[in-house]
Design a protein around this motif. Structure first.
Motif, PDB file in Angstrom:
ATOM      1  N   THR A 166       0.735  -1.369  -0.111  1.00 13.25           N
ATOM      2  CA  THR A 166      -0.057  -0.046   0.140  1.00 13.25           C
ATOM      3  C   THR A 166       0.885   1.448   0.008  1.00 13.25           C
ATOM      4  O   THR A 166       0.227   2.313  -0.204  1.00 13.25           O
ATOM      5  N   GLY A 167       2.185   1.276   0.305  1.00 16.54           N
ATOM      6  CA  GLY A 167       2.925   2.177   0.329  1.00 16.54           C
ATOM      7  C   GLY A 167       3.080   2.967   1.622  1.00 16.54           C
ATOM      8  O   GLY A 167       3.505   4.073   1.856  1.00 16.54           O
ATOM      9  N   LYS A 168       2.476   2.237   2.684  1.00 12.97           N
ATOM     10  CA  LYS A 168       2.473   2.712   4.173  1.00 12.97           C
ATOM     11  C   LYS A 168       2.819   1.559   4.923  1.00 12.97           C
ATOM     12  O   LYS A 168       2.950   0.443   4.699  1.00 12.97           O
ATOM     13  N   ASP A 190       3.584  -4.818   6.094  1.00 14.14           N
ATOM     14  CA  ASP A 190       3.283  -3.864   4.905  1.00 14.14           C
ATOM     15  C   ASP A 190       4.150  -2.709   5.164  1.00 14.14           C
ATOM     16  O   ASP A 190       4.088  -1.855   6.115  1.00 14.14           O
ATOM     17  N   GLY A 191       5.004  -2.343   4.247  1.00 15.95           N
ATOM     18  CA  GLY A 191       6.091  -1.271   4.438  1.00 15.95           C
ATOM     19  C   GLY A 191       6.664  -0.727   3.297  1.00 15.95           C
ATOM     20  O   GLY A 191       6.396  -1.003   2.047  1.00 15.95           O
ATOM     21  N   ASP A 200       7.857  -0.550  -2.498  1.00 12.60           N
ATOM     22  CA  ASP A 200       7.145  -0.892  -1.249  1.00 12.60           C
ATOM     23  C   ASP A 200       7.276  -2.426  -1.381  1.00 12.60           C
ATOM     24  O   ASP A 200       7.462  -3.139  -2.272  1.00 12.60           O
ATOM     25  N   TYR A 201       6.855  -3.027  -0.024  1.00 14.46           N
ATOM     26  CA  TYR A 201       6.656  -4.507   0.054  1.00 14.46           C
ATOM     27  C   TYR A 201       5.609  -4.809   0.859  1.00 14.46           C
ATOM     28  O   TYR A 201       5.108  -3.797   1.800  1.00 14.46           O
ATOM     29  N   VAL A 224       2.802 -18.557   2.701  1.00 12.98           N
ATOM     30  CA  VAL A 224       4.145 -17.587   2.667  1.00 12.98           C
ATOM     31  C   VAL A 224       3.475 -16.570   1.436  1.00 12.98           C
ATOM     32  O   VAL A 224       3.840 -17.338   0.258  1.00 12.98           O
ATOM     33  N   ALA A 225       3.488 -15.306   1.414  1.00  3.88           N
ATOM     34  CA  ALA A 225       2.759 -14.616   0.283  1.00  3.88           C
ATOM     35  C   ALA A 225       3.761 -13.313   0.395  1.00  3.88           C
ATOM     36  O   ALA A 225       3.178 -12.279   0.966  1.00  3.88           O
ATOM     37  N   PRO A 226       5.000 -13.122  -0.169  1.00  3.06           N
ATOM     38  CA  PRO A 226       5.583 -12.012  -0.469  1.00  3.06           C
ATOM     39  C   PRO A 226       5.076 -11.325  -1.647  1.00  3.06           C
ATOM     40  O   PRO A 226       5.010 -11.761  -2.712  1.00  3.06           O
ATOM     41  N   SER A 227       5.104  -9.860  -1.704  1.00  3.95           N
ATOM     42  CA  SER A 227       5.083  -9.114  -2.740  1.00  3.95           C
ATOM     43  C   SER A 227       5.815  -7.574  -2.637  1.00  3.95           C
ATOM     44  O   SER A 227       6.252  -7.162  -1.557  1.00  3.95           O
ATOM     45  N   ILE A 228       6.225  -7.114  -3.850  1.00  2.00           N
ATOM     46  CA  ILE A 228       6.830  -5.983  -3.962  1.00  2.00           C
ATOM     47  C   ILE A 228       6.269  -5.147  -5.171  1.00  2.00           C
ATOM     48  O   ILE A 228       6.189  -5.710  -6.249  1.00  2.00           O
TER      49      ILE A 228
END
Length: 719
Positions: A166-168, A190-191, A200-201, A224-228
């Motif tokens: 989310t960019g936050k 989320d960061g 962002d991630y 396990v679900a990472p996103s960038i």
């Protein structure tokens, strides 16, 4: 009917209450609630996700689209797609089979497809049940949707939108426990990696373990679900998402069988044996998307998805002993399967003006290649008999298959090879006239596709001949704004699926299955957009269904003709949002009359379509106190009613497939603070025997129970 009458009265009272108020609240007041209201809950979504390509607000869209937010799932303590998400959408209902694995959702008289992030990921026994820990929202698109695809059933589809950065900085953890030794932990991290929106991630993690209300059944799950997201320039956005899911369970679905009628066995009974092989499922998916702003109001978008699904397990089934109706002879089968999907989309969207007319244009190309291979070989040993009224567990392990049996053998007799492959070109122009008072949608899609499914080793040397078809499907829609909060719409859309069969005198039938939908509806936002209502009427035709021909016309040999037809007619209404301050509701009702209208067998005319329910009515109410000593506390209550149910077993079944009415109830209490929340939910409050099932051609009854009365407690913390 009494429960339907109560639900209808509640709907009417809600409308009358709204009519008495002055609809003058400004939208900027609503924004203040969104920003400053600590206890504001997002039940109503105004826009569809970007994964549906279109950028038209739901109010102005010439189609019935219902979105379910992650906030709703959290309030209802829903953990996956099989646990009642459909209660939030008129007419949608989950039909049982292998609930531990996948969700078979029916709507408007047929099973609907599963999309994920705007891409069709449907497969045999898949995809794996979407878990709430990775869901941002779920969008139910009713009827054909040419802007997304033109191959499939005209009933529609549901689109699971997964969580993205989310960019936050917004981190949270959650722990859930409950009946049947449920233990579940979640983390949502989320960061920001690089400031100023460059990168962002988001990482979602989940682990759970739970037993069941039936004996000898346990399920474990890991996600396990990472996103960038990366923005190398202000006009370029790249997002990558990876989802890994691991699932282990004793059995895919707790079927019970009896000759004495539905629900004739104890709700805790299980026919599975603890020594039978457990099943492990590993599911990996990769989603890549690129959005490039070309110039003012124009964007080029490209998406790619790769999905890899592996099953390693076994399954059992049974038939009754002809000499003792209480003895079920269980047989064991291998269940080794692999599924691989490659899906690609690229399109441009934007707008241009011709005088006072605005054109919103989408044009693109789609490609899909979905394959599934499985080995369902039967074990020669056995059978393994049980008395259904006195089940004794502990089959001798020495009589069970060795580990070598459980392999995917491409030479096995019941090795299954199937798949879908297609290419498609699409263009749509939404023409906005009279200052966007009137919107006309003109669109067309050409799709060339092939499907195939065969057991090649049952006919050695016979090549697999795919079913192929190429079709142009038009789409025409109109939407008119009666005022800024009230619109009326109409839509005509078509779809198809390749099919083939053996016709008279060994001719090959290649006419595809075709579907079309005609629909009209009304949409209204109330009180400046706090809540909305939708009403729709429709007629869906499913044509060119393969049915049996008269064998006397073919020298006694069986053959098929593509003349069968099913018709679904009905109406739906949905109410969703914040009715008064602190009170959020979801109320919906659907009447669906889906039946066979053409068949070569006159006895099948009028038979209700498999998996249908004529009446479905849902209510969910959540009230949160915002002032005084009770500030932060909330109360929830809901129910689901289904009447006129039909099993999924098929129109060719020889026994009556009607099922009794279904009524489920829920009640919960909760507390929300700035960073902390707790939610306690009681499900199946009335402790009714709730089930779905079918009746086999031999006369046996088969069904799966829902859970009896049970509780869940969830504690969350944001940091």
């Amino acid at each position: 009917m009494k429960r339907i009458t109560i639900g209808a009265a509640l709907l009417t009272s809600m409308f009358n209450f709204a009519q008495e108020k002055k609809d003058t609240i400004k939208s900027n007041d609503i924004e203040e609630v969104v920003v400053n209201g600590r206890y504001y809950q997002k039940y109503k979504l105004n826009e569809v996700s970007g994964s549906l390509r279109i950028q038209t607000p739901i109010l102005e869209l010439p189609q019935n689209v219902q979105s379910v937010s992650s906030q709703v799932l959290a309030d209802q303590m829903t953990l996956n797609m099989s646990e009642g998400i459909v209660r939030n959408v008129s007419g949608a209902r989950k039909v049982e089979h292998w609930d531990n694995v996948y969700s078979n959702v029916f709507m408007r008289g047929a099973s609907i497809s599963t999309f994920m992030n705007g891409m069709n990921v449907s497969s045999t026994w898949g995809p794996i049940n979407p878990d709430a820990s990775i869901i941002d929202r779920i969008e139910f698109v009713k009827g054909p949707a040419g802007f997304m695809g033109s191959m499939g059933d005209p009933a529609g589809f549901y689109n699971v939108v997964t969580k993205k950065p989310t960019g936050k900085f917004a981190n949270s953890v959650r722990f859930t426990t409950g009946s049947y030794n449920l233990f579940r932990g979640e983390a949502d991290l989320d960061g920001v990696l690089v400031k100023d929106g460059v990168s962002d991630y988001r990482i979602n993690l989940m682990g759970s373990s739970n037993n069941s209300w039936v004996e000898n059944d346990k399920t474990s799950k890991i996600i396990v679900a990472p996103s960038i997201t990366f923005r190398p320039t202000k006009s370029t956005t790249f997002t990558a998402q990876y989802n890994y899911q691991y699932l282990k369970f004793n059995q895919p679905g707790a079927y019970l069988m009896s000759n004495d009628g539905y629900a004739s066995l104890n709700v805790h009974t299980n026919f599975n044996d603890p020594n039978f092989k457990k099943t492990e499922v590993k599911d990996q998916s990769l989603f890549l998307s690129l959005d490039q702003k070309l110039f003012k109001d124009w964007v080029w978008s490209t998406q790619y998805a790769y999905m890899d699904l592996n099953y390693d397990g076994g399954s059992w089934w049974g038939t009754f002993d002809p000499n003792n109706k209480d003895v079920l002879n269980r047989t064991l089968s291998n269940w080794q399967a692999k599924g691989k999907n490659h899906i690609f989309q690229t399109y441009v969207r934007g707008k241009l003006n011709t005088g006072n007319i605005v054109h919103k244009i989408i044009a693109g190309f789609d490609y899909g290649d979905r394959k599934y291979n499985a080995d369902f070989s039967s074990f020669a040993g056995g059978p393994f008999p049980i008395n259904i009224y006195n089940v004794n567990y502990g089959v001798d392990p020495s009589k069970l298959p060795s580990s070598d049996f459980y392999t995917l053998n491409t030479s096995a007799p019941f090795y299954n090879d199937q798949g879908v492959k297609y290419t498609s070109y699409y263009a749509q122009d939404q023409i906005e006239m009279f200052n966007n008072k009137l919107r006309l949608t003109l669109a067309g899609r050409y799709t060339s596709g092939k499907t195939y499914s065969a057991y090649p080793n049952l006919s050695p040397g016979t090549p697999i001949v795919p079913d192929e078809a190429g079709e142009f499907t038009p789409r025409v829609g109109i939407s008119y704004s009666i005022n800024e909060n009230f619109s009326a719409y109409g839509i005509y859309d078509k779809t198809f699926v390749p099919q083939s069969g053996t016709g008279i005198h060994q001719t090959l039938i290649t006419d595809p299955f075709r579907g079309q939908n005609i629909e009209f509806g009304l949409k209204k936002d109330w009180f400046g957009g706090k809540w909305n209502s939708t009403f729709a009427v429709y007629e869906i035709r499913r044509q060119n269904i393969l049915v049996a021909g008269n064998s006397n016309e073919n020298n006694g040999a069986p053959f098929q003709v593509a003349t069968g037809e099913q018709r679904a007619r009905g109406f739906e209404t949905d109410i969703k949002g914040e009715i008064i301050k602190g009170l959020n509701i979801i109320i919906n009702y659907a009447y669906t009359d889906a039946k066979t209208v053409k068949d070569t067998d006159p006895t099948r005319i009028g038979i209700q379509s498999p998996g249908n329910a004529k009446n479905v009515q849902n209510t969910w109410i959540n009230y949160r106190f915002e002032n005084g000593l009770m500030k932060g506390f909330g109360i929830s209550a809901g129910y689901q009613y289904q009447g006129g149910r039909q099993s999924w077993f098929g129109v060719s079944a020889t026994k009556d497939q009607s099922l009794p009415d279904y009524f489920d109830t829920n009640f919960g209490v909760s507390y929300v603070a700035k960073k902390f929340d707790v939610n306690l939910m009681l499900n199946n409050v009335l402790n009714r025997k709730l089930y779905s099932g079918y009746r086999g051609d031999a006369g046996e009854y088969a069904w799966i129970y829902n859970a009896p009365r049970n509780w869940r407690l969830s504690i969350g913390y944001k940091f």
